[in-house]
Scaffold this motif. Structure first.
Motif, short mmCIF file in Angstrom:
data_model
loop_
_atom_site.label_atom_id
_atom_site.label_comp_id
_atom_site.label_asym_id
_atom_site.label_seq_id
_atom_site.Cartn_x
_atom_site.Cartn_y
_atom_site.Cartn_z
N LEU A 1 0.83 -1.20 0.00
CA LEU A 1 0.00 0.00 0.00
C LEU A 1 0.87 1.25 0.00
N SER A 2 0.45 2.22 -0.80
CA SER A 2 1.21 3.48 -0.86
C SER A 2 0.25 4.64 -1.06
N ILE A 3 0.79 5.83 -0.92
CA ILE A 3 0.02 7.05 -1.12
C ILE A 3 0.92 8.08 -1.78
N ASP A 4 0.31 8.99 -2.51
CA ASP A 4 1.03 10.09 -3.16
C ASP A 4 1.39 11.15 -2.11
N PRO A 5 2.54 11.76 -2.21
CA PRO A 5 2.94 12.77 -1.21
C PRO A 5 2.04 14.00 -1.17
N ASP A 6 1.29 14.24 -2.24
CA ASP A 6 0.40 15.41 -2.28
C ASP A 6 -0.97 15.15 -1.67
N HIS A 7 -1.25 13.90 -1.29
CA HIS A 7 -2.54 13.60 -0.65
C HIS A 7 -2.50 14.10 0.79
N SER A 8 -3.68 14.25 1.35
CA SER A 8 -3.76 14.75 2.72
C SER A 8 -3.41 13.66 3.73
N VAL A 9 -2.97 14.11 4.88
CA VAL A 9 -2.68 13.19 5.98
C VAL A 9 -3.95 12.46 6.37
N TYR A 10 -5.08 13.12 6.29
CA TYR A 10 -6.36 12.48 6.61
C TYR A 10 -6.59 11.26 5.71
N GLU A 11 -6.32 11.41 4.41
CA GLU A 11 -6.48 10.28 3.49
C GLU A 11 -5.54 9.13 3.86
N ALA A 12 -4.34 9.47 4.26
CA ALA A 12 -3.38 8.45 4.68
C ALA A 12 -3.88 7.73 5.93
N LEU A 13 -4.40 8.49 6.87
CA LEU A 13 -4.93 7.88 8.10
C LEU A 13 -6.12 6.98 7.82
N GLU A 14 -6.94 7.35 6.86
CA GLU A 14 -8.07 6.49 6.48
C GLU A 14 -7.57 5.14 5.96
N ILE A 15 -6.52 5.15 5.16
CA ILE A 15 -5.97 3.90 4.61
C ILE A 15 -5.35 3.06 5.74
N LEU A 16 -4.62 3.72 6.63
CA LEU A 16 -4.03 3.00 7.76
C LEU A 16 -5.12 2.31 8.58
N ALA A 17 -6.21 3.04 8.84
CA ALA A 17 -7.31 2.47 9.62
C ALA A 17 -8.02 1.36 8.87
N GLN A 18 -8.28 1.57 7.58
CA GLN A 18 -9.00 0.58 6.77
C GLN A 18 -8.27 -0.77 6.73
N TYR A 19 -6.96 -0.72 6.62
CA TYR A 19 -6.17 -1.95 6.49
C TYR A 19 -5.51 -2.38 7.82
N ASN A 20 -5.76 -1.61 8.88
CA ASN A 20 -5.21 -1.91 10.20
C ASN A 20 -3.68 -2.07 10.15
N ILE A 21 -3.03 -1.09 9.57
CA ILE A 21 -1.58 -1.09 9.43
C ILE A 21 -1.02 0.18 10.06
N GLY A 22 0.28 0.22 10.26
CA GLY A 22 0.89 1.36 10.92
C GLY A 22 1.76 2.24 10.04
N VAL A 23 1.91 1.85 8.76
CA VAL A 23 2.80 2.60 7.89
C VAL A 23 2.32 2.52 6.44
N LEU A 24 2.56 3.59 5.72
CA LEU A 24 2.27 3.64 4.28
C LEU A 24 3.53 4.12 3.57
N LEU A 25 3.82 3.49 2.45
CA LEU A 25 4.91 3.99 1.63
C LEU A 25 4.40 5.19 0.86
N VAL A 26 5.27 6.16 0.63
CA VAL A 26 4.90 7.36 -0.11
C VAL A 26 5.64 7.28 -1.44
N CYS A 27 4.85 7.22 -2.52
CA CYS A 27 5.44 7.06 -3.86
C CYS A 27 4.97 8.16 -4.79
N LYS A 28 5.89 8.63 -5.59
CA LYS A 28 5.59 9.63 -6.62
C LYS A 28 6.11 9.07 -7.94
N ASP A 29 5.23 8.97 -8.92
CA ASP A 29 5.59 8.40 -10.23
C ASP A 29 6.23 7.02 -10.07
N ASN A 30 5.63 6.20 -9.19
CA ASN A 30 6.07 4.82 -8.92
C ASN A 30 7.45 4.73 -8.27
#
Length: 150
Positions: A20-49
């Protein structure tokens, strides 16, 4: 399951291979939603793969909340940890445990040819080592009991 096994072997044995990853321009709120949805503690941040950072609950707590930033108005790029230390699938469990202990982090991206192929946690490594120890104990018990194959 040995301490000198490669991370590639460990990743190959895991049932869920989704990264799972997120774009650096997305909001922290969106990142927190993904963390909560998948019950994980970290997301990779990727730009152009390409891996450009890592965002954790710890980043949010220490840099966001304590910094007085709001999750809906703050970009992931403002709180992510960058640059990111990563390993290749050829690194060993022991090398990764040492790296994580020395740098005091709990997650480690696995990158091959500039492509993220997985993420390992300190928990993954500990489970791997414990499984290896259990196998050794069973083999030794079998040997002591005389059931060890000739």
């Amino acid at each position: 399951m040995k301490i000198n096994d490669t991370i590639g072997i460990l990743l190959g044995c895991r049932p869920d291979k989704k990264v799972l990853s997120i774009d650096p321009d997305h909001s922290v709120y969106e990142a927190l939603e993904i963390l909560a949805q998948y019950n994980i503690g970290v997301l990779l941040v990727c730009k152009d793969n390409l891996l450009v950072g890592i965002f954790s609950e710890r980043d949010y707590a220490r840099k966001g909340i304590l910094g007085g930033l709001t999750s809906r108005e703050t970009k992931v790029s403002q709180l992510m940890t960058s640059p990111v230390i990563s390993v290749s699938p050829k690194h060993t469990v022991d090398e990764c445990m040492t790296l994580m202990t020395e740098h005091d982090f709990r997650h480690l991206p696995v990158v091959q040819n500039d492509t993220v192929v997985g993420v390992i946690s300190i928990g993954d490594l500990v489970k791997w080592v414990i499984s290896g120890q259990q196998q050794t104990i069973q083999a030794l018990e079998g040997y002591i009991a005389g059931a060890y194959p000739s």
